[in-house]
Design a protein around this motif. Sequence first.
Motif, PDB file in Angstrom:
ATOM      1  N   ARG A 273       0.973  -1.261   0.081  1.00 43.56           N
ATOM      2  CA  ARG A 273      -0.135   0.053  -0.054  1.00 43.56           C
ATOM      3  C   ARG A 273       0.814   1.342  -0.127  1.00 43.56           C
ATOM      4  O   ARG A 273       0.289   2.176  -0.415  1.00 43.56           O
ATOM      5  N   TYR A 274       2.278   1.112   0.422  1.00 47.64           N
ATOM      6  CA  TYR A 274       2.845   2.469   0.517  1.00 47.64           C
ATOM      7  C   TYR A 274       4.068   2.499  -0.113  1.00 47.64           C
ATOM      8  O   TYR A 274       4.711   1.234  -0.344  1.00 47.64           O
ATOM      9  N   THR A 275       4.644   3.633  -0.658  1.00 43.64           N
ATOM     10  CA  THR A 275       6.106   3.632  -1.290  1.00 43.64           C
ATOM     11  C   THR A 275       6.533   4.714  -0.343  1.00 43.64           C
ATOM     12  O   THR A 275       6.533   5.969  -0.029  1.00 43.64           O
ATOM     13  N   MET A 276       7.894   4.341  -0.193  1.00 42.28           N
ATOM     14  CA  MET A 276       8.946   4.984   0.318  1.00 42.28           C
ATOM     15  C   MET A 276      10.331   5.128  -0.617  1.00 42.28           C
ATOM     16  O   MET A 276      11.112   3.910  -0.407  1.00 42.28           O
ATOM     17  N   GLY A 277      10.377   6.201  -1.339  1.00 45.30           N
ATOM     18  CA  GLY A 277      11.275   5.794  -2.288  1.00 45.30           C
ATOM     19  C   GLY A 277      11.241   4.826  -3.078  1.00 45.30           C
ATOM     20  O   GLY A 277      10.124   4.741  -3.821  1.00 45.30           O
TER      21      GLY A 277
ATOM     22  N   ILE B 122       6.021  -0.999   0.857  1.00 43.96           N
ATOM     23  CA  ILE B 122       5.718  -1.706   2.188  1.00 43.96           C
ATOM     24  C   ILE B 122       4.428  -1.414   2.199  1.00 43.96           C
ATOM     25  O   ILE B 122       3.543  -0.973   2.105  1.00 43.96           O
ATOM     26  N   ARG B 123       3.818  -2.846   3.116  1.00 46.77           N
ATOM     27  CA  ARG B 123       2.442  -3.100   3.486  1.00 46.77           C
ATOM     28  C   ARG B 123       1.840  -2.261   4.357  1.00 46.77           C
ATOM     29  O   ARG B 123       0.693  -2.232   4.422  1.00 46.77           O
ATOM     30  N   ALA B 124       2.662  -1.794   5.416  1.00 52.45           N
ATOM     31  CA  ALA B 124       2.270  -1.083   6.507  1.00 52.45           C
ATOM     32  C   ALA B 124       3.228  -0.263   7.168  1.00 52.45           C
ATOM     33  O   ALA B 124       4.343  -0.245   6.911  1.00 52.45           O
ATOM     34  N   LYS B 125       2.629   0.985   7.543  1.00 47.66           N
ATOM     35  CA  LYS B 125       3.736   2.292   8.017  1.00 47.66           C
ATOM     36  C   LYS B 125       3.612   2.200   9.804  1.00 47.66           C
ATOM     37  O   LYS B 125       3.933   2.996  10.249  1.00 47.66           O
ATOM     38  N   THR B 126       2.740   1.272  10.121  1.00 49.24           N
ATOM     39  CA  THR B 126       2.421   1.140  11.687  1.00 49.24           C
ATOM     40  C   THR B 126       2.674   0.023  11.991  1.00 49.24           C
ATOM     41  O   THR B 126       2.258  -1.148  11.539  1.00 49.24           O
TER      42      THR B 126
ATOM     43  N   ILE C 194       7.120  -6.536   9.027  1.00 48.09           N
ATOM     44  CA  ILE C 194       6.460  -5.603   8.066  1.00 48.09           C
ATOM     45  C   ILE C 194       6.831  -6.329   6.563  1.00 48.09           C
ATOM     46  O   ILE C 194       8.125  -6.099   6.200  1.00 48.09           O
ATOM     47  N   ALA C 195       6.144  -6.767   5.765  1.00 50.21           N
ATOM     48  CA  ALA C 195       6.569  -7.254   4.382  1.00 50.21           C
ATOM     49  C   ALA C 195       6.857  -5.942   3.479  1.00 50.21           C
ATOM     50  O   ALA C 195       6.264  -4.726   3.784  1.00 50.21           O
TER      51      ALA C 195
ATOM     52  N   GLY D  74      10.912  -9.039   0.913  1.00 53.17           N
ATOM     53  CA  GLY D  74      11.530  -9.360   2.059  1.00 53.17           C
ATOM     54  C   GLY D  74      10.727  -8.844   3.253  1.00 53.17           C
ATOM     55  O   GLY D  74       9.274  -8.704   3.267  1.00 53.17           O
ATOM     56  N   PHE D  75      11.274  -8.654   4.363  1.00 53.25           N
ATOM     57  CA  PHE D  75      10.489  -8.367   5.564  1.00 53.25           C
ATOM     58  C   PHE D  75      11.562  -6.944   6.211  1.00 53.25           C
ATOM     59  O   PHE D  75      12.731  -7.080   6.150  1.00 53.25           O
TER      60      PHE D  75
END
Length: 264
Positions: free
Chosen positions: A155-159, A163-167, A183-184, A221-222
């Motif tokens: 769901r999320y993009t960081m650069g 990533i599937r979750a930010k919390t 977190i995957a 990965g994780f």
Amino acid sequence: MRTVIIWMFILLSVSSLMAQKAFSQKELDAVLNPVLVEHAEEMLRFERMEINAGTLSEDDKPQVFAFICTNIGTEKVVVTKITTTCGCTNAQIDSPIINPGEKAMIRLTYNPFGQPGTIYTRAFVYASISEKRPVAALTILGKVTPSAALWKDYRYTMGHLKIRAKTLNMGTVTSTMRKVERIACANAGSAPLKIGAVKGFLPEFLSLRTEPEVLEPAQEGFLIVELDGKKLFEQKGQKSFSILLDGISGRPSDRTIKISMDIK
């Protein structure tokens, strides 16, 4: 347009042969990197022998790259076949018979689907003067980024990090615990990623890493968060920490994950 005989699966053929016999490097080079006919440049002159395709996506349609050559010799040149080093590439020539002074166009069609990573594909042009040695070697270079469909579950993009979750809620923790949460994540870029936490943002009782330690392009990965309860000391109650990730680009707010826990 007349299509010359194309060997689409040369690498598969080589792999099959290798399973039956141990080939020397010289024998493999003769197939994958053949030596050109002597004085080949005095027969056909190409405007360019190499094209940089830039950055493509697996979602892009097949791309066509044109190589134009001129017969600068005194005899006609008959192109008999064009082989390619990858099934992702096929070749066509508009006219296999090139008389002195005439031009011909060779089109290489490259399909990026299923080819994430570096592009390095070659085509070898053979003529009637030699069935064993090509008269030209043409190259396509570039990069292919993975299909967007590959990352639909993130769901999320960081650069370039998906990533599937930010919390992350670590639940109830105590001073006697060692606790690991995951977190995957995935590398959606074209270069390896090594992710860590910016110093000063990570409490001493937490550690952060990825598994594997380095995420290669298109690799999943994780993100591993580990708690060492022995280092909690006197902390109690509901706690929340904002962790700034290192190793990726973006504004601090775009590369921060929030970790919460209930310390008993």
